[in-house]
Write a protein that holds these residues in place. Structure first.
Motif, short mmCIF file in Angstrom:
data_model
loop_
_atom_site.label_atom_id
_atom_site.label_comp_id
_atom_site.label_asym_id
_atom_site.label_seq_id
_atom_site.Cartn_x
_atom_site.Cartn_y
_atom_site.Cartn_z
N LYS A 101 44.93 50.41 47.17
CA LYS A 101 45.76 49.90 46.06
C LYS A 101 44.91 48.94 45.25
O LYS A 101 44.14 48.15 45.80
N ILE A 102 45.11 49.05 43.92
CA ILE A 102 44.30 48.21 43.02
C ILE A 102 45.18 47.14 42.38
O ILE A 102 46.27 47.44 41.87
N PHE A 103 44.70 45.93 42.41
CA PHE A 103 45.35 44.81 41.73
C PHE A 103 44.47 44.33 40.59
O PHE A 103 43.23 44.40 40.68
N LEU A 104 45.12 43.83 39.55
CA LEU A 104 44.39 43.13 38.48
C LEU A 104 44.71 41.64 38.61
O LEU A 104 45.88 41.27 38.70
N LYS A 131 49.13 53.80 34.81
CA LYS A 131 50.01 53.06 35.74
C LYS A 131 49.47 53.04 37.17
O LYS A 131 50.19 52.70 38.11
N GLN A 132 48.21 53.39 37.34
CA GLN A 132 47.63 53.29 38.69
C GLN A 132 47.47 51.82 39.08
O GLN A 132 47.42 51.49 40.26
N VAL A 133 47.33 51.01 38.07
CA VAL A 133 47.41 49.56 38.31
C VAL A 133 48.76 49.10 37.81
O VAL A 133 49.02 49.12 36.60
N ASP A 134 49.63 48.75 38.74
CA ASP A 134 50.99 48.40 38.34
C ASP A 134 51.35 46.95 38.68
O ASP A 134 52.48 46.54 38.52
N THR A 135 50.36 46.21 39.16
CA THR A 135 50.62 44.80 39.52
C THR A 135 49.49 43.91 39.03
O THR A 135 48.32 44.20 39.30
N LEU A 153 49.14 44.30 28.32
CA LEU A 153 50.49 44.80 28.05
C LEU A 153 50.51 46.02 27.14
O LEU A 153 51.38 46.88 27.28
N LYS A 154 49.57 46.12 26.23
CA LYS A 154 49.60 47.29 25.34
C LYS A 154 49.21 48.57 26.10
O LYS A 154 49.49 49.67 25.65
N ARG A 155 48.61 48.39 27.25
CA ARG A 155 48.28 49.54 28.10
C ARG A 155 49.35 49.79 29.15
O ARG A 155 49.55 50.91 29.59
N ASN A 156 50.01 48.74 29.56
CA ASN A 156 51.08 48.89 30.54
C ASN A 156 52.08 47.74 30.40
O ASN A 156 52.00 46.75 31.12
#
Lengths: 365, 413
Positions: A101-104, A131-135, A153-156
């Motif tokens: 799982k990937i976090f930013l 949306k592979q990074v959702d958190t 935010l403009k990407r997700n």
């Protein structure tokens, strides 16, 4: 007990010390009776998307000085936009079972720089869009970690966001799709940040007590988030810290700026995390960010050695000077590479000593 | 035995309270104009504002306590004379501050002698980290430390040695002689307690210039906040014994109503011992609240912060002591000294804690623009405390505490 004996005791036996629950107003009798067990991970990989929050220290400090110094409200300073970069980190967690799982962590400052990093120097842009990074973990509300929020935010726009509950109205206005204005000395109004994409996802405002009074928020097995309610420069307050419990290795902390102090983070874990073992850290450590020194920085070197961390990955506000001196003193500093030189802009304080994990570098725990 | 009467009339405590409220507002206004993060000048960078306030307070102490002007600040004055003299004292203090800070430190000592006292000298030196912001903070730190040493010696000399050994000379000989002797001991104190810290402020430690901090081994920090804490805790008892105990027990050693060598040495050593005991007690209290600090700890975990926080606690108590003296007539006054000294001491500590509570409460966020919480890097309650103390002393010393103590005015109970 004398302090020196106490420190030896901590290093040898793991006896507890340090802040708990934010500002440390916790008497000894209230030490954690039930230690937190948030599971384990197999490992993690930290990729430095960008640690260059600004490129020219002198310009940044001049902005700071011209408008009142370290105690000033960051929203009152018309910062030099062309000096702004940002801090963002990609964290890939390898669980004991299942897919990574990937976090930013954090979203930078200058949207132009953040977009460049997301799209040209990493795959973060694609990961967000798909949306592979959702958190996203917002470490704290400082400009260089947060004001570039539009790029994320403009990407997700529906990304789940964890942010310290200690926000100011200006912070929330930006998140909801607003802008902020500061006045120059000659009275001219300047837009200092802007976000045209309101956040539509889940916003978890973190507090020192954590979930159900455990002190942490569990993000997945082996990964916890803790909020330290500490006062910070530029009128900011509170910082989120990620804790990873790597199986057979120990605790790793990942921070934006580590304002509470790296030893405080480990002291808390020592007291509150089941089977604590010191292992490593990554992030800004907020020590010599202004290329200055202070006797207490020598104290931190001694303290880090006493805590027996095995991997210290640092950059950003740690300060090159501290990283170099710590490495000389025997602290296990993870050296960086020269990848940062391939980026379109580089920091004026970068050195060939590679004491920093710079843009494009990776560290595994 | 004092009955607490002022100028033949009962002291009006309501007026005192109103006076305090007005002074609080004046301090807030000054804070907003000069220090507040959203204010006008924003000098609280933090060290620049911190050092300016410390030098201004030193100037007030220099004029009033060391030089001894005005000669009798307790003497009631007619309103016109009090106001004129008060304005003159305030202007003189500001002038001394500017001269000492910019001419003496920046352009003289710093430029031709010890560079770290001077922003222009440090900028001219060049090197890693040498930029306007850093050098301003470095030089401000050095000046702040020197002011601390000066304040200590000015107050303890006055309490212990008094006019000795110049008591047979005129007041200006006494005053100027004290300026030199206090400066001399301040330099030595600065060299021993603070200079080693300043030499470590730079990216390249000035090891050939400053010795390794000698206190590091058992204070668990190289920071001179150790010395700052000890000095301020010592000053706490210098001020309490002077105001609340009316100079006792030190005045028992007076000869012909004057201070002397023995009295001075005893006062110095005894107040220092009391300061160290206070450090020990506060260490235990802090450890009970925040647990034991450790080398390299930050925020409330830092041994360095614990020491400066002791100084901050002392600062709150010292401020309250002067507030109590000037605005509440050092109540109680009609009891034996032992009893009134004990009561005042309890009130003084409680009052200090009240100010502590205010500073760390949400009220200070609204009033001072402070971020809630303890141990914010660079933030020290001492800045606001010293500013408040400066205003209180200007009124008490230069204005002869006008309007609370004015000639020919009937003050009802």
């Amino acid at each position: 007990m004398k302090r020196r004996d106490f420190l030896k005791g901590m290093a040898v036996t793991g006896a507890a010390a340090g802040v708990s629950g934010g500002l440390g107003l916790l008497p000894k009798s209230a030490e954690a009776a039930d230690k937190v067990d948030f599971g384990h991970v197999k490992g993690l990989k930290v990729e430095v998307l960008s640690e260059t929050s600004w490129f020219d220290n002198a310009v940044f400090k001049k902005d700071l000085m011209d408008y009142g110094g370290a105690m000033t409200n960051q929203y009152k300073i018309p910062w030099h936009w062309d000096n702004a970069g940002g801090y963002m980190t990609k964290i890939t967690v390898y669980p004991l079972e299942g897919d990574p799982k990937i976090f930013l962590m954090d979203t930078g400052w200058n949207n132009g720089w953040v977009d460049y990093i997301y799209d040209e120097k990493s795959d973060m842009g694609k990961l967000l869009t798909s949306k592979q990074v959702d958190t996203m973990i917002l470490s704290h509300w400082h400009l260089d970690h947060y004001w570039g929020v539009e790029s994320t935010l403009k990407r997700n726009p529906k990304i789940t966001m964890y942010a310290p509950k200690t926000y100011y109205p200006e912070d929330m206005a930006l998140l909801k799709g607003g802008k902020n204005v500061a006045k120059t000395k000659d009275g001219k109004e300047v837009v200092i940040n802007q976000n045209k994409v309101p956040h539509q996802g889940k916003l978890v405002l973190t507090a020192p007590e954590g979930e159900k009074g455990t002190g942490v928020y569990q993000l997945m097995p082996g990964v916890a988030l803790k909020m330290y309610d500490v006062p910070i420069l530029l009128r900011v307050r509170g910082e989120n810290v990620m804790y990873f419990n790597v199986k057979d290795k120990g605790i790793v902390t990942v921070t934006g700026c580590c304002h509470p102090g790296i030893l405080t983070l480990n002291a808390w874990a020592r007291r509150n995390v089941k089977d604590y073992q010191p292992y490593g850290c990554y992030g800004g450590l907020h020590i010599t960010l202004f290329e200055t020194w202070d006797p207490k920085f020598d104290d931190i070197i001694k303290g880090v050695k006493a805590f027996k961390l095995k991997k210290v990955g640092c950059n950003h506000c740690t300060g090159w000077i501290w990283a170099e001196k710590a490495a000389e003193a025997g602290v296990p500093i993870v050296k960086g590479t020269n990848k940062f030189k391939t980026y379109k802009r580089t920091s004026s304080v970068a050195k060939d000593s590679n004491a920093f994990l710079t843009n494009g570098d990776t560290v595994k725990f | 035995m004092s009955d607490g009467r002022v100028n033949g009339a009962k002291f009006n405590y309501i007026l005192g309270l109103i006076n305090l409220a007005v002074v609080f507002c004046i301090v807030w206004l000054l804070w907003y104009v000069f220090m507040h993060a959203d204010g006008v000048m924003r000098l609280y960078t933090p060290m620049y504002g911190f050092s300016l306030v410390a030098v201004l307070l030193s100037a007030v102490i220099l004029i009033s306590q060391v030089l001894g002007w005005p000669a009798d600040p307790a003497k009631p004055l007619a309103a016109g004379a009090a106001i004129a003299q008060g304005i003159l004292g305030a202007v003189l203090s500001l002038a001394v501050m500017f001269v000492v800070y910019y001419l003496v430190f920046w352009l003289f000592i710093g430029k031709y002698g010890v560079a770290y006292f001077s922003v222009p000298a440090l900028l001219a030196a060049g090197g890693t980290g040498v930029e306007a912001y850093n050098v301003q903070e470095w030089s401000s730190t050095a000046i702040l430390y020197f002011s601390t040493a000066f304040l200590w010696w000015a107050l303890v000399w006055n309490l212990g040695f008094g006019r000795w050994p110049w008591q047979d000379d005129n007041r200006w000989v006494v005053g100027w002689s004290r300026v030199f002797v206090v400066s001399f001991f301040s330099i030595i104190t600065f060299a021993l307690l603070f200079h080693p810290h300043v030499c470590l402020l730079f990216p390249e430690a000035q090891k050939m210039v400053g010795a390794k901090p000698w206190w590091e081994g058992w204070a668990d920090t190289s920071s001179a906040f150790f010395g700052l804490g000890v000095v301020l805790c010592t000053l706490w008892w210098v001020v309490f014994s002077d105001l609340f105990w009316e100079g006792r027990p030190w005045s028992w050693f007076n000869r012909e109503g004057e201070g002397n060598l023995l009295k001075g040495v005893i006062t110095f050593l005894a107040t220092l011992a009391m300061g160290l005991i206070t450090v020990y007690i506060l260490t235990a209290i802090f450890n009970a609240i925040w647990m034991e600090p450790y080398v390299g700890g930050q925020y409330t975990d830092g041994p360095d912060w614990r020491f400066i926080h002791m100084g901050e606690v002392a600062g709150f108590c010292v401020l309250f002591a002067f507030i109590w003296k000037y605005y509440f007539n050092n109540w109680p006054n009609g009891l034996p000294l032992l009893l009134r000294g004990i009561i005042r001491t309890i009130i003084g500590v409680a009052g200090g804690m009240l100010i502590y509570w205010f500073y760390y409460s949400s009220l200070s966020r609204a009033v001072l623009g402070k971020v809630p919480g303890w141990a914010q890097p660079g933030d020290s309650p001492l800045v606001w405390t010293l500013l408040f103390l400066t205003v209180v002393l200007i009124q008490g010393q230069f204005f002869h505490n006008w309007p609370l103590r004015s000639a020919g005015r009937e003050e009802g109970a």
